[in-house]
Design a protein around this motif. Sequence first.
Motif, PDB file in Angstrom:
ATOM      1  N   LEU A  78       5.442  -7.792   4.712  1.00 32.17           N
ATOM      2  CA  LEU A  78       5.858  -6.767   5.670  1.00 32.17           C
ATOM      3  C   LEU A  78       5.120  -5.458   5.439  1.00 32.17           C
ATOM      4  O   LEU A  78       4.727  -4.778   6.397  1.00 32.17           O
ATOM      5  N   ALA A  79       4.934  -5.101   4.179  1.00 36.31           N
ATOM      6  CA  ALA A  79       4.225  -3.860   3.871  1.00 36.31           C
ATOM      7  C   ALA A  79       2.777  -3.922   4.344  1.00 36.31           C
ATOM      8  O   ALA A  79       2.277  -2.972   4.960  1.00 36.31           O
ATOM      9  N   LEU A  80       2.101  -5.021   4.070  1.00 35.42           N
ATOM     10  CA  LEU A  80       0.703  -5.131   4.477  1.00 35.42           C
ATOM     11  C   LEU A  80       0.563  -5.228   5.992  1.00 35.42           C
ATOM     12  O   LEU A  80      -0.348  -4.626   6.576  1.00 35.42           O
ATOM     13  N   ILE A  81       1.477  -5.933   6.645  1.00 33.10           N
ATOM     14  CA  ILE A  81       1.451  -5.981   8.107  1.00 33.10           C
ATOM     15  C   ILE A  81       1.713  -4.595   8.677  1.00 33.10           C
ATOM     16  O   ILE A  81       1.073  -4.172   9.646  1.00 33.10           O
ATOM     17  N   GLY A  82       2.642  -3.855   8.072  1.00 36.30           N
ATOM     18  CA  GLY A  82       2.914  -2.489   8.517  1.00 36.30           C
ATOM     19  C   GLY A  82       1.713  -1.576   8.361  1.00 36.30           C
ATOM     20  O   GLY A  82       1.427  -0.749   9.238  1.00 36.30           O
ATOM     21  N   LEU A  83       0.999  -1.702   7.249  1.00 36.51           N
ATOM     22  CA  LEU A  83      -0.201  -0.882   7.049  1.00 36.51           C
ATOM     23  C   LEU A  83      -1.261  -1.201   8.092  1.00 36.51           C
ATOM     24  O   LEU A  83      -1.849  -0.295   8.700  1.00 36.51           O
ATOM     25  N   VAL A  84      -1.499  -2.468   8.310  1.00 34.69           N
ATOM     26  CA  VAL A  84      -2.506  -2.862   9.300  1.00 34.69           C
ATOM     27  C   VAL A  84      -2.068  -2.434  10.701  1.00 34.69           C
ATOM     28  O   VAL A  84      -2.877  -1.961  11.502  1.00 34.69           O
ATOM     29  N   TRP A  85      -0.784  -2.579  10.996  1.00 35.25           N
ATOM     30  CA  TRP A  85      -0.264  -2.184  12.299  1.00 35.25           C
ATOM     31  C   TRP A  85      -0.455  -0.688  12.538  1.00 35.25           C
ATOM     32  O   TRP A  85      -0.886  -0.279  13.617  1.00 35.25           O
ATOM     33  N   ASP A  86      -0.128   0.131  11.540  1.00 33.79           N
ATOM     34  CA  ASP A  86      -0.298   1.575  11.693  1.00 33.79           C
ATOM     35  C   ASP A  86      -1.764   1.960  11.856  1.00 33.79           C
ATOM     36  O   ASP A  86      -2.088   2.867  12.626  1.00 33.79           O
ATOM     37  N   ILE A  87      -2.639   1.284  11.145  1.00 38.51           N
ATOM     38  CA  ILE A  87      -4.070   1.567  11.300  1.00 38.51           C
ATOM     39  C   ILE A  87      -4.527   1.168  12.695  1.00 38.51           C
ATOM     40  O   ILE A  87      -5.270   1.905  13.354  1.00 38.51           O
TER      41      ILE A  87
END
Length: 100
Positions: free
Chosen positions: A51-60
């Motif tokens: 979830l954290a990595l998906i969130g980072l990619v999503w925000d980018i």
Amino acid sequence: MTILFFLLLLPVLALGFTGLTMLFMDAITAEGGRTRAERARDALAFVLGGLALIGLVWDIALGELWRTETFQNFLGIYGPNFILLGIAFVLLGLPRRGEG
């Protein structure tokens, strides 16, 4: 300033994906003797890390990085993802109960 923030994110993304992949492979190939609690802890850690990595990619991908003007704003946008990733690595890094 935005380029600096992007350069701060690159190692987090690279280490996050690499670290979770390595720990996932270690959990899969681990020999028997793991309890249900250890399996549940590993599963929770992988979910939180994912979830954290998906969130980072999503925000980018949404362009949030281009809206950061200060370091506090950067931490406000990406801080929860960093916290989730940290919790995931702490859960995965806990020692396992040794058999024998």
